[in-house]
Every structure is written in structure tokens, then in C-alpha cells.
Design an enzyme around this catalytic site. Structure first.
Site, PDB file in Angstrom:
ATOM      1  CG  LEU A   1      -1.397  -6.952 -18.086  1.00 54.26           C
ATOM      2  CD1 LEU A   1       0.043  -7.146 -18.520  1.00 54.26           C
ATOM      3  CD2 LEU A   1      -2.337  -7.019 -19.286  1.00 54.26           C
TER       4      LEU A   1
ATOM      5  CB  THR B   1       5.413   0.230  -9.228  1.00 57.23           C
ATOM      6  OG1 THR B   1       6.286  -0.429  -8.298  1.00 57.23           O
ATOM      7  CG2 THR B   1       4.021   0.260  -8.656  1.00 57.23           C
TER       8      THR B   1
ATOM      9  NE  ARG C   1       3.814  12.127   2.087  1.00 54.40           N
ATOM     10  CZ  ARG C   1       3.614  11.154   1.234  1.00 54.40           C
ATOM     11  NH1 ARG C   1       3.605  11.429  -0.049  1.00 54.40           N
ATOM     12  NH2 ARG C   1       3.428   9.934   1.639  1.00 54.40           N
TER      13      ARG C   1
ATOM     14  N   GLY D   1      -1.391  -4.281 -11.765  1.00 52.15           N
ATOM     15  CA  GLY D   1      -2.585  -5.095 -11.549  1.00 52.15           C
ATOM     16  C   GLY D   1      -3.546  -5.148 -12.715  1.00 52.15           C
TER      17      GLY D   1
ATOM     18  CB  THR E   1      10.359  -0.645   6.217  1.00 53.97           C
ATOM     19  OG1 THR E   1       9.862   0.656   5.885  1.00 53.97           O
ATOM     20  CG2 THR E   1      11.829  -0.530   6.584  1.00 53.97           C
TER      21      THR E   1
ATOM     22  N   GLY F   1       0.799  -1.225   0.000  1.00 55.07           N
ATOM     23  CA  GLY F   1       0.000   0.000   0.000  1.00 55.07           C
ATOM     24  C   GLY F   1       0.827   1.267   0.000  1.00 55.07           C
TER      25      GLY F   1
ATOM     26  CB  THR G   1       5.073  -6.711  -1.336  1.00 59.51           C
ATOM     27  OG1 THR G   1       4.279  -6.177  -2.405  1.00 59.51           O
ATOM     28  CG2 THR G   1       4.352  -6.480  -0.009  1.00 59.51           C
TER      29      THR G   1
ATOM     30  CE1 TYR H   1      12.463  11.441  -4.292  1.00 58.89           C
ATOM     31  CE2 TYR H   1      12.796   9.338  -5.380  1.00 58.89           C
ATOM     32  CZ  TYR H   1      12.145  10.106  -4.437  1.00 58.89           C
ATOM     33  OH  TYR H   1      11.198   9.541  -3.639  1.00 58.89           O
TER      34      TYR H   1
END
Lengths: 552, 552
Positions: free
Chosen positions: B268, B214, B411, B266, B204, B136, B207, B472
Site C-alpha cells: 500500500l 508483517t 540455521r 509494502g 537485533t 531484510g 525494524t 511454533y
């Protein structure tokens, strides 16, 4: 670039000979029972071929001529026959017999992307089939139109798109037109101090666009990467317009469109340009020869090198049959050479305990600064030694380096004499190398036995990766008297390919799918994988105008 | 793995603090005008949220319970809210406000591929929507169901698929279930002496399956490769059955199906397992700090390292604003540290002529045998010196290494105080780095000016490749009084992303498309590229049941 022979590899007048290789004729005689002095069976005469008249509707021809100029729309029979197929054994045997396929109705030669766009537009408007053509070296049947294709068929030859357009030296990227041949590409880059570093066996007669369309790999890809690694940006003329991907080093834009074009064999469009990585020409370049007591020892050394801190440009180990073939192709040697060779043999057998029938020849390449090359040689030398190998210096490597692009001519030499020869190569994890090698060897020899022929099967490891390697098999046999060479070839080829997919290896490491390997695609990628490729093709080319029938 | 906060990053009770960093509060006050001591605006109380009742047809619920067991089909409101979104600023601000999206109707937790298959079957039979969920951590809006989705929505949490199933030590490949979290993966591999080497900022809480979905990249990817390089074989449950690709090091099977799944978010199917490259744990691992006189000098050094014979694991250079931020986060220092720091400052400014407001902090990592590390440090040291840089030893690098996964907590610290902060990262050829950096800086500050806010924008190079690099960017600002934070965020984010694609950079190097970046996809890949992705999705998921609305 002149066209290759319509019936064989390379240019007219260039051929392989055994005459300067005294050990070769006896070797061939002994191994496959062929007397190389037997009368040569020449290919059919071109004038005797029954080349069908082109079916090119007037409107289409006018549109093509308007797109590229009348002189670049060819309906010449020889031109069309040269563009009708690639150079697989299946292609060559049929060409030699005068058994022509669905010959393209025209060969069209656009000079730039605008012209490619206009050609594709004209083709789609006329519901014609478009088959992009680079150097015509495919050995997977990627260039032949379906036999029952009733629409006009156009071979789009990219040979006029042959320029390096720009070198971004700061980024080490070159923008290159897709139709450039290997030597011309290297020549243009070399003039600026760069190299692309991509040297497949077909190098002299293949093009950047062809390498991209087939996911090619070259002899120094251990260092430079396969063509998929080297290709960063693409321009592809598709039915929906020009696809442009940016030459970025990595991107997170969903499923990779760049990787959809790589290996697409013309089914998504015509690649006109790529932005590719280039490297500075190395200060030093050296390929050293090594001998290992067994193939297993050689493979183990390559596996260890691949995960070590060494960086090498070439890793190659031949099995014992290929080693013996290599030695049999040596040129006439001087008395001094003979003495040296005898001394080496004595050393190998008496001191190192090598058995000459198990011994394996290996090449390892090094590139970079002089210091780097020296250091890598030392580090690799330690690994080789741990696996019982011996460095035999740079002469064999230099010879291999000079002769590496001559190999494809050998097949014509054999076909001239009625002998079938071809290759099958694959990739797999390191743990599967020995099982695959054993299974392929068993399957190949079982096929020879089934056919009742004396066949020869040999293999080398051609590329090493962290997690696996490429094994490259070559086979040759004289078909049984009165039999159909292609039917017998099919028995052997099928046995080898099936052994690949049955043992965790892929259907091809770098020769593409075409029509030759399409039978194994579902076993390799599973049905849902094939369905994804089909969905991509169907959505991009709903009219099936782009090289139909290839891959799936 | 416990679920993250429903309104922020990480576990309940873990947060970032300025209390032990004496320079931070004044720095923030000075740069964006925020008094960190101001009263904290807490998120909404969960009990006050209006969580919609789940719409889960009886038949679907029964089928899911039969597939995974009733205890693994959760309709608990907190569970559903945690699974409703990722962790983008857009996600967090709305969660904190209690502004809930289309919350999933159930969270389903299959334990293996068979159960995943049964879940997908049940979902398709009921025409439900399936959104795979790893950790998530998405910051691209990849996890939220479309607001107007009227079909049942299922979040399929892969957390129970958390095992390393097998390590093929000979091939250096591990077969791993997709739901494993970073630390648990490394722990299982480390027990056998291996590492995956993939350490994204989200490590941490993310997965393997999420990284694959991604196209993730980690801090040591310069050495280990991005997740696309590391992933060799895949198992994916799709509407057409289980897609299986072989874990081969390279293959020539047409458009790469493996590369279609990478980055597919997700759309496919559900990735259940991957066979990935692993490496032996290095003998030594070291990250050294360096200072460069300017950002340009630091970038030039990284560019040279990338094409050199050196091999490094981390290349990172912060620009001057990020360097100043880094220094401001130093912990309370001892009198000895203060003296050392003063001596260094004197040396830098007086002897080397550095300007403190232009100086840039860099980290370069080394891994391998002790000898290799020493040698690479020396070789890199020579390049750094040529570009006017100075090695400042291993303490800053060790600190960075320890604290690298704490960044996402900052953040929430800022959001607590009403300040918006987020990131945008990209990749481009080396020649485009400075133009992109300049354009983004100008666009970001112009956006701040347009909003009338004091914004801070900082940047680092995070990955180097032969042909280019990743930049970045991080930005923070306090929205104008009375304004909508997300509307203002959108102005800044849009300005930065548009500067990327207008200047030859991609929309994201490793954060995916989701819904956040979908607006730029066509500018990045061209319309025919987007159409190819659409064709792939439409053909694989004709009912649009798989995470609809993402990417395209």
C-alpha cells in the site's frame, strides 16, 4: 423483540419522567430555561403519515418470498417506517414531524445464513439496495436509504438470527448469530455461566451484528475490550459469496479482513454470525462512586489507573456540569438520606475544601474473585487519594448500574417539550484530553451564543486506555423561537465535531460514521485513507447495492 | 546498522557453534544422523556470482539522485544482492548456491518522509517497482521481486529513518521513524526510562517498519501486545499522497485503515513513521523456568493462566522434543552443576513420577513492581502446581533471555553442513491446540517418511491469549543424497502448513504471507476475504508498482 417506537426510543409506553425526581424540573428550568410542565408537542399520528406505496417489482417480491417465506416479506407501512431510520436526533425530529425519508419497499426477515444468501442474491439480481438492520439504534444515519434512490430498497432485519449456536468452553469462544439482541445474548450465555461483557447504552435494543458493523464499545469495555477486540471469527454474506474468517486470537494474513468488516455498516455484506470471546461470570461485580475536587483531578486519576498494575472494568468521570445533572436526577430522598447528604456536603466543603460547583462524580468498576476485587479497590483507592478524590461507596454505583440503559429515553422527554439534545463522543491521546475538552466546551458555547440559545453542555470520560481515553459529550438547548431545530442542532453538532478533528481527536470513538460523521472522515483519516476505504467498497460491491452512501 | 551476510543470518564473523555445548553434537548425530564434524560446504564466493548489471534508466537515476543525493543511490553489486531477498531457507539456499533472483537495480536510501515521497514519485513516473526494505529478515519471501519483472526494481532501504522523534510522556506514546532497528529503538527509549516491549526473534536485525508491515509479535507480547496493538498512529507514503492516521486509542471510522496498513508488506505504500505505545521500564523483570510432566499439562496450565487474574509477560512451553533439544544445547557444566542436575533428575523421576522423555520445559515471565512480580509468581505457581508442574528457578530463564536472539544463527550452522531447517508457526483457539499439534506432528513425520529422511520436528507454545495460543514448530532434516534440498523442504513445509489450515489454525501467527504462505491465503480467509484484499491493493496501487506479487 418488539419494534421500537417509530418516532422515538424504546417500546411504546415506556418513557422517562421527572415526576419522581424533585430536583430535576428546577434544574432544567434554571439551566436551559425549559418549564417541563409546558404542554407536550406530540409526534405526528401514524395514520396521518403519507407513507409511499412500496415499489417492489413482482419478480423481486417472488424471489424474496421464495427465499424466506411470504410471511417474512413485509410491506406493512408501520414496519417499513420503523425500518426507515435509526434513532439520531435528525431521525427522530423528522419522524415526529411526519417527514419521511426514502422508506424501504420491504422489510425482509431471513431465518439463517442460507436465507440471507438467497435474499442478497435476489436483491442483486434485481439491482435492489440492501440495508441490514439489527436493532435500529444507529445515531449516525447508517440506516436511511439515499433520498434519491430509485432502485427497490430492502431492509434486511436480522432479528430471527438470534441464537447462541455453540459455546467452546475450552477456548472461551461462543458462536453467535448476528441478529441477537443484547439481553437475549446475555441470557443464553448466563445459562451456561458466561458473559459477553458488552454493554453499550443501546444494549437493550441493539444486536451483535449492529455492534460489529459500528465498532461498538460498552460500559465495561475497559475490562472486556471493545467489540473489535471481542470479535474473533466472522461469517459475512457478500456479493462474492460467504466470507469466513477463522476465530483465531491473532493472525498474520496481510491487511486484516476481520478489521475491514468491523465498522463496515453493511457496505461489504451482511454479517450473519460471529465467534466471540466470552468470560466466566465474575464472582463479584461492584461499581463504586467517587468524588473528585475537579474534572482535571478525576482525569489525572484515570490516566494513572490506566497505566498502573490495577485492573478495573469501568472508568468514568463526569465533568462538573454532568455531575450537577446527575445529582439533579436523584429520586425523592428520605429524611435520613437528606441528613447523610448534608453531612457529606459539610465534610467535602469544610474538611476537603471541595467547591460544589467544581466537584466531579466518578464511577470505577471492579470484577473478579472477591479477593481480586478487594485488592484492586485498595490499589485504586490509593491512586484516587493521591488526586484528592474520595470514595462515596457503592449506592451511587449500584443506582448508575440499574439506570444506565434509561438514558436514551431522556431525549424523547426533551423533544416532547421542544428541546434538542444529542451526543458526540471521541477518543484521543491522554495529552490531548484537556485541549479537546476546552476546545469543545468553547466551540459548543460559542455555537449556543451564535444561535442566541441557552444551551447545556456536559461531558464524561467513558473509557480509559493505556495511551488515551474517550470523552463523551451531551448537549441540550431550546431552539430559538421560529427556528428549525435541525438547522440549529447542526450548528452545535458541527462546532463540536470540528473541535474534535482540529485538536487531534477522532470523529467518533464508538458511534460509527454513517452519514452524520462522513463530513469529517477525510480530516480524520486523510484523503489516502478515505481512498483505501473507497477502493475496498468499490471492489466488493461494484453495483453499490450494499447500504450505499454510508461512511464515504 | 551494518548489512547482514548476503548468504546467511547476522553479521559476518558471528556464528553459532557446538564447540562449547558438549551434548549437542551427539544429540544431532542421534536425532538426524548428522556428524557435525563433517566438512563444511561453504556458500558460493561473492566474486563468483553473476550479478546482473542494473537496468536503471538515466532519467530515473537522475530523479532518485535528486531525491536523496547521489551517494544514497547505490548500484553496488553486494548492496543489491543483500537487498534481493530475505532470510527464509528458500532465500538462503539459493543465495548460497549463487542462484540469484531478479536483483534490484538500485538500493535507495531516503533520509526522511519528503525524500521517501520524492523516491516514490520518481519510481511511479518511471513505472518502476518499489520494494521497501527494513532489516531484510523476512522469512516469507516478502522482499524478492517477481522473477519476470521487466520494469526497473528499486529496493528502498529505510535505515536512515532511525530516530525516536518525540515521546509524549503524558500519553505514553512515542513518535518513531520506521527504519529504526530494535536495539537502537530500545536504546533511545531506555534513555528516557521507557520500553516498546517488542522483542521478536529477529529483534537485533529488524525494524519498526518491518514489524508493522508483517504484523510481528515478540517474546513479551503477552504483556505488551502484538505490534498491531502497540501501533496507534501511522504515516505512510502512498501513490495518492501521505496517509496519516491519528494516534488515538480506539476509533469508529469505518473499516480500520490502520489495520489495512498493518501486515500490508509494502503493497500500500512505504511506512515512514508510527506513533506507538511505550511503557515505563519495569522495576523488576524475571523469567522463571518450569518443568511439566507432559506437553498437555503445560498447555493446560498456560490456558488457565490466560483466563486467570494473573498478568504475565511471557508464556512458553516446549514439547518433549524441543525440551530435549534445549537441554542438549547446555554449555559445559561444572561438577557442582552436574550434581545439582542429577539431584533434580532423581527428584523429578522418583518423587514426581516424571518421565524424562515426556517432560517439558516452560518459561513464564513477570514484569512490574517488585510486589506485583512476587504476587503474580505466587498465583501462577498455584496454577502450575495444579497441573503437576515444578518451578526450577531463574537460571534457565536468565539463560534463555540472554540467548534468545541467537537462534536464527543455528540455521546457517546446519546449512553449512547440508541440513535443512526452518519454522512454521500458527495460532488457533485453545480447543484446537491438541488437534493441530497432533495433525502437524503426523503430517511432518509422514513427510519425512515419504522423503526417506530422518527428520526432527519440535514445537513450543509461544504466546497465550484469552481465546487461544500460538504454536511454533521447528523442523530439521538432512535431505536424501542427490536430492534438491528446496524440493524436499517444500514437501515438509507444505505438509505442516496444510495441517494448519485443515485443522482450524491460521497460516501464520506473526511471520506474514509474502510469497511463501500465499498458497494458503484463500483456505484461511475464504475467497471473498482474498478478494477484499485484492480490491484494496488494486485501488491503492493500480499500476502494481508497490512490491507486486506479495500476499495475493
Amino acid at each position: 423483540m418488539a419494534a421500537m417506537k417509530w418516532w422515538g426510543w424504546g417500546l411504546e409506553g415506556v418513557e422517562f419522567t421527572h415526576a419522581d425526581k424533585p430536583e430535576l424540573a428546577p434544574f432544567i428550568e434554571q439551566r436551559i430555561g425549559l418549564d417541563v410542565a409546558r404542554p407536550i408537542a406530540p409526534p405526528a399520528r401514524f395514520d396521518d403519515l403519507d407513507v409511499p406505496a412500496p415499489t417492489l417489482p413482482h419478480g423481486l417480491r417472488a424471489a424474496l418470498e421464495s427465499a424466506v417465506g411470504a410471511e417474512h416479506v413485509s410491506v406493512d407501512p408501520l414496519d417499513r417506517v420503523v425500518h426507515a431510520r435509526g434513532k439520531s436526533i435528525r431521525d427522530l425530529v423528522r419522524q415526529r414531524r411526519g417527514d419521511l425519508p426514502r422508506v424501504p419497499d420491504a422489510v425482509v426477515r431471513p431465518a439463517g445464513e442460507d436465507e440471507v444468501t438467497a435474499v442478497l442474491r435476489a436483491a442483486l439480481d434485481a439491482d435492489a439496495v440492501v440495508i441490514p438492520f439489527g436493532g435500529g439504534t444507529s445515531i449516525s444515519g447508517s440506516l436511511e436509504a439515499p433520498a434519491d434512490e430509485r432502485r427497490p430498497v430492502l431492509s434486511v432485519d436480522l432479528g430471527r438470527l438470534d441464537k447462541v449456536l455453540e459455546i467452546d468452553e475450552h477456548s472461551r469462544l461462543a458462536r453467535v448469530q448476528a441478529g441477537v439482541f443484547g439481553p437475549h445474548l446475555e441470557e443464553q450465555l448466563r445459562a451456561r455461566g458466561y458473559t459477553f461483557g458488552h454493554f453499550p447504552d443501546s444494549f437493550t435494543h441493539s444486536t451483535l451484528g449492529g455492534w460489529i458493523a459500528t465498532r461498538s464499545s460498552g460500559m465495561q469495555s475497559d475490562r472486556y475490550g471493545d467489540v473489535a477486540d471481542l470479535t474473533r471469527g466472522l461469517r459475512v454474506v457478500t456479493p462474492a459469496g460467504t466470507l469466513v474468517t477463522q476465530p483465531v486470537p491473532a493472525t498474520s494474513t496481510g491487511p486484516s479482513v476481520r478489521e475491514m468488516v468491523l465498522g463496515s455498516e453493511g457496505r461489504l455484506g451482511i454479517v450473519t454470525e460471529a465467534t466471540v470471546q466470552v468470560r466466566r461470570l465474575p464472582q463479584e461485580r461492584r461499581i463504586l462512586g467517587y468524588l473528585f475536587p475537579t474534572f482535571g483531578a478525576g482525569l489525572a486519576a484515570m490516566r494513572e489507573i490506566a497505566a498502573s498494575e490495577c485492573s478495573v472494568s469501568v472508568t468514568r468521570v463526569s465533568d462538573a456540569p454532568e455531575t450537577q445533572f446527575s445529582f439533579a436526577t436523584r429520586k425523592r430522598s428520605t429524611p435520613v438520606d437528606k441528613l447523610k447528604s448534608k453531612a457529606l456536603t459539610t465534610f467535602l466543603t469544610r474538611r476537603l475544601g471541595f467547591r460544589l460547583d467544581e466537584m466531579c462524580l466518578s464511577f470505577i468498576g471492579y470484577e473478579g474473585s472477591t479477593g481480586h476485587v478487594a485488592e484492586q479497590r485498595r490499589a485504586v483507592g490509593r491512586i484516587v487519594k493521591r488526586h484528592g478524590g474520595l470514595c462515596i461507596g457503592s449506592s451511587p454505583g449500584a443506582l448508575y448500574d440499574q439506570k444506565k440503559f434509561d438514558t436514551p429515553y431522556i431525549r424523547d422527554f426533551l423533544l416532547d417539550r421542544g428541546v434538542a439534545a444529542d451526543v458526540s463522543e471521541t477518543a484521543m491521546p491522554w495529552s490531548r484530553l484537556t485541549p479537546v475538552y476546552d476546545a469543545v466546551t468553547a466551540a459548543g458555547h460559542a455555537a449556543f451564543a451564535r444561535l442566541g440559545v441557552r444551551g447545556y453542555l456536559m461531558c464524561h470520560l467513558s473509557h480509559s486506555y493505556h495511551g488515551g481515553a474517550c470523552l463523551y459529550f451531551t448537549f441540550a438547548f431550546e431552539p430559538a423561537p421560529g427556528s428549525d431545530m435541525l438547522a440549529e442542532y447542526d450548528v452545535v453538532k458541527t462546532a463540536i465535531q470540528q473541535a474534535f478533528v482540529d485538536n487531534g481527536a477522532t470523529l467518533s470513538h464508538h458511534h460509527a460514521v454513517g452519514t452524520e460523521h462522513a463530513r469529517w472522515l477525510e480530516q480524520d483519516l486523510s484523503a489516502p485513507g478515505v481512498a483505501m476505504i473507497e477502493a475496498l467498497f468499490a471492489g466488493t460491491d461494484p453495483g453499490r447495492n450494499l447500504n450505499p452512501g454510508k461512511i464515504v
